[in-house]
Design an enzyme around this catalytic site. Structure first.
Site: not given
Ligand SMILES: Cc1ncc(COP(=O)(O)O)c(C=O)c1O
Length: 416
Positions: A134, A214, A237, A375
Site C-alpha cells: 500500500h 488487512q 477496518k 492505493c
Molecule cells: C495494507 C494496507 N496498509 C495500510 C493501509 C492504510 O490504512 P489507513 O488509511 O487506515 O492508515 C491500508 C488501507 O487500505 C492497507 O490496506
C-alpha cells in the site's frame, strides 16, 4: 445481539444472518436495491455495540484523559486505558505499554520511519519492502530517502501476486535497516508468509515491521509468536471507528526511540531549557487523543473476539473460495491476484468494460465495490493493469452477496 450472547453462541458456529442484523448500515437499499457491501478492505461497517459504545462514551463518560483528578476524567482515562489493554490482548503483546494509539496504520508506519529508522540511517542504508505494498508503506520511506539518503529496495512478486521469497532473501544485506511489509495485500489479497520473512530477517539481525491493516480483521494475530519488532493496524477496518489505530512495538525498542511529535501528554516535565519525556507509550501520544474512538475500538475488539477470529477466518475463507469459483465463470472476467494463499480480496478486470464503468454499473444494482489502484499503484501495474475493480469481504458477507455480484457482472459482460 449482545456480546455475552455472541460469546455463548460461538459454539453453535458462525451465524452470518444474525451477525448481519448487528450492522444497521447494511439494512438499507441503494437505488431501490438491498445494499451489497463489498468494500470492507477500504473500511468496515460498524456493529451496533460499537455505535452504542461511541454514543455512550460521549453521553456519559467523556472528559479529557490523564489530566483531571475529578471523577469523570478518571473514568474516561480508565476506559481509554482499558481499550489499550484490549488491543494488547488482540495482538497478544506482553505489556500494554507496547501499544501506542495512533490515528491509523499510516501514522504507525510514519512513526516507525521517523523515530526508529531515521536516527539509525547512514547514507545508502536501506529499507526492504515488497512490490505489493500500500502507498502507506512506500511513501514514508521515500520521504526518508529525501531526508537522510535512505534507499528503498523492493522485493519482486510473481504474476500471481506472490512474494518471491528467494529474491527477497537475496536482497537482505548489512545495509538493510528494516524489513517492512503487508501481511495481507489490500490490492491482491495475497497473504504473505510473514513467519518465513521474519525468520530470514532475524537470521541477519534485521528488525521487521508488519503492516497488519488487512490482517487483524481476518486472522488471529500473536506478536509474541511472530516475534515481529513492530506491527500497525487501523481501527476502522476492524469494525471500529475511524481516527484510531495502533502501533505495537517491542518495549525496549520503543523506550529507546525519540518521540515522534512534541506537545502535551508526551512529557513528564517541561521548562524552556529542555523537556523530559514521558514513559512509553505516552511518549508517542502527543496531544489529546481520539478518546471515544479508542474506547469504541475496544468494543470492536470485544465484538470480533466474541465471534471468534478463527471462526471469522473460516467463514471468510469459504466465501472467498465460493466467490472465486463464481467470478471465474463470468465471461471475459479475469481475477488479478491469484496467490495460493489469499484472504478477503478479489480484484478483477473485464474485457471491454473499464473498472470505473464496472463500479458505476454495480452501484446502480446496490453493490459497493472499489475501483482504481487501491492505493497500491505499483502492485496493480506490476500485474499488467492500470486499474481493477475490487470486491472485498467482511464477516457480514454472504453467498447471496456474491450471487448478486455475479448476476450483475454477467449483465455487465453482456452489455459490453
Ligand atoms: C495494507 C494496507 N496498509 C495500510 C493501509 C492504510 O490504512 P489507513 O488509511 O487506515 O492508515 C491500508 C488501507 O487500505 C492497507 O490496506
Amino acid at each position: 445481539m449482545t456480546l455475552a450472547t455472541l460469546a455463548a453462541e460461538r459454539s453453535l458456529g458462525f451465524d452470518v444472518a444474525r451477525v448481519r442484523a448487528d450492522f444497521p448500515c447494511l439494512q438499507q437499499t441503494i437505488h431501490g436495491r438491498p445494499l451489497v457491501f463489498l468494500d470492507t478492505a477500504a473500511s468496515a461497517q460498524k456493529p451496533r455495540p460499537v455505535i452504542d459504545e461511541l454514543a455512550r462514551m460521549l453521553r456519559e463518560d467523556y472528559a479529557n484523559i490523564h489530566r483531571g483528578i475529578y471523577d469523570l476524567s478518571q473514568r474516561a482515562t480508565d476506559r481509554h486505558e482499558a481499550a489499550r489493554e484490549k488491543v494488547r490482548g488482540l495482538l497478544n503483546a506482553a505489556e500494554a505499554c507496547e501499544i501506542v494509539f495512533t490515528r491509523n496504520a499510516t501514522e504507525g508506519i510514519n512513526l516507525v520511519a521517523q523515530s526508529f529508522v531515521r536516527p539509525r540511517v547512514r547514507q545508502g542504508d536501506q529499507v526492504l519492502i515488497t512490490a505489493m505494498e500500500h502507498h502507506a508503506n512506500i511513501v514514508p520511506w521515500q520521504l526518508l530517502g529525501a531526508q537522510c539518503g535512505l534507499e528503498l529496495v523492493v522485493a519482486p512478486i510473481n504474476d500471481a501476486g506472490e512474494l518471491l521469497l528467494d529474491e527477497f532473501e537475496a536482497l537482505l544485506s548489512p545495509r538493510t535497516k528494516l524489513v517492512s511489509l503487508a501481511w495481507v495485500s489490500n490490492a491482491l489479497g495475497t497473504v504473505n508468509p510473514v513467519e518465513d520473512v521474519i525468520e530470514l530477517a532475524h537470521d541477519r539481525g534485521i528488525p521487521v515491521l508488519l503492516d497488519a491493516a488487512q490482517a487483524v480483521q481476518h486472522l488471529p494475530v500473536d506478536v509474541r509468536a511472530l516475534d515481529c519488532e513492530f506491527l500497525v493496524f487501523s481501527g476502522h477496518k476492524l469494525y471500529g471507528p475511524s481516527g484510531i489505530g495502533a502501533l505495537y512495538g517491542k518495549a525496549d525498542l520503543l523506550a529507546a526511540m525519540p518521540p515522534y511529535q512534541g506537545g502535551g501528554e508526551m512529557i513528564s516535565s517541561v521548562s524552556f531549557a529542555g523537556t523530559e519525556f514521558n514513559d512509553i507509550p505516552y511518549k508517542f501520544e502527543a496531544g489529546t487523543p481520539a478518546i471515544e474512538a479508542a474506547v469504541a475500538l475496544g468494543t470492536a475488539i470485544d465484538y470480533v473476539q466474541a465471534l471468534g477470529l478463527a471462526d471469522i477466518a473460516a467463514h471468510e475463507a469459504a466465501l472467498l473460495a465460493y466467490a472465486t469459483r463464481a467470478l471465474q465463470q463470468v465471461p471475459g472476467l479475469q481475477i488479478v491476484g491469484t496467490a495460493r494463499h489469499k484472504c478477503s480480496v478479489l480484484s478483477f478486470v473485464m474485457d471491454q468494460a473499464h473498472p470505473q464503468d464496472i463500479g458505476t454499473l454495480l452501484d446502480l444494482d446496490g453493490i459497493a465495490v472499489r475501483t482504481g489502484q487501491h492505493c497500491a499503484q505499483p502492485a496493480i501495474e506490476r500485474l499488467g493493469h492500470s486499474a481493477t475493480a475490487r470486491a472485498s469481504l467482511g464477516l457480514y458477507n454472504t453467498q447471496d452477496d456474491i450471487d448478486a455480484l455475479v448476476a450483475s457482472l454477467r449483465r455487465i459482460a453482456a452489455m459490453f
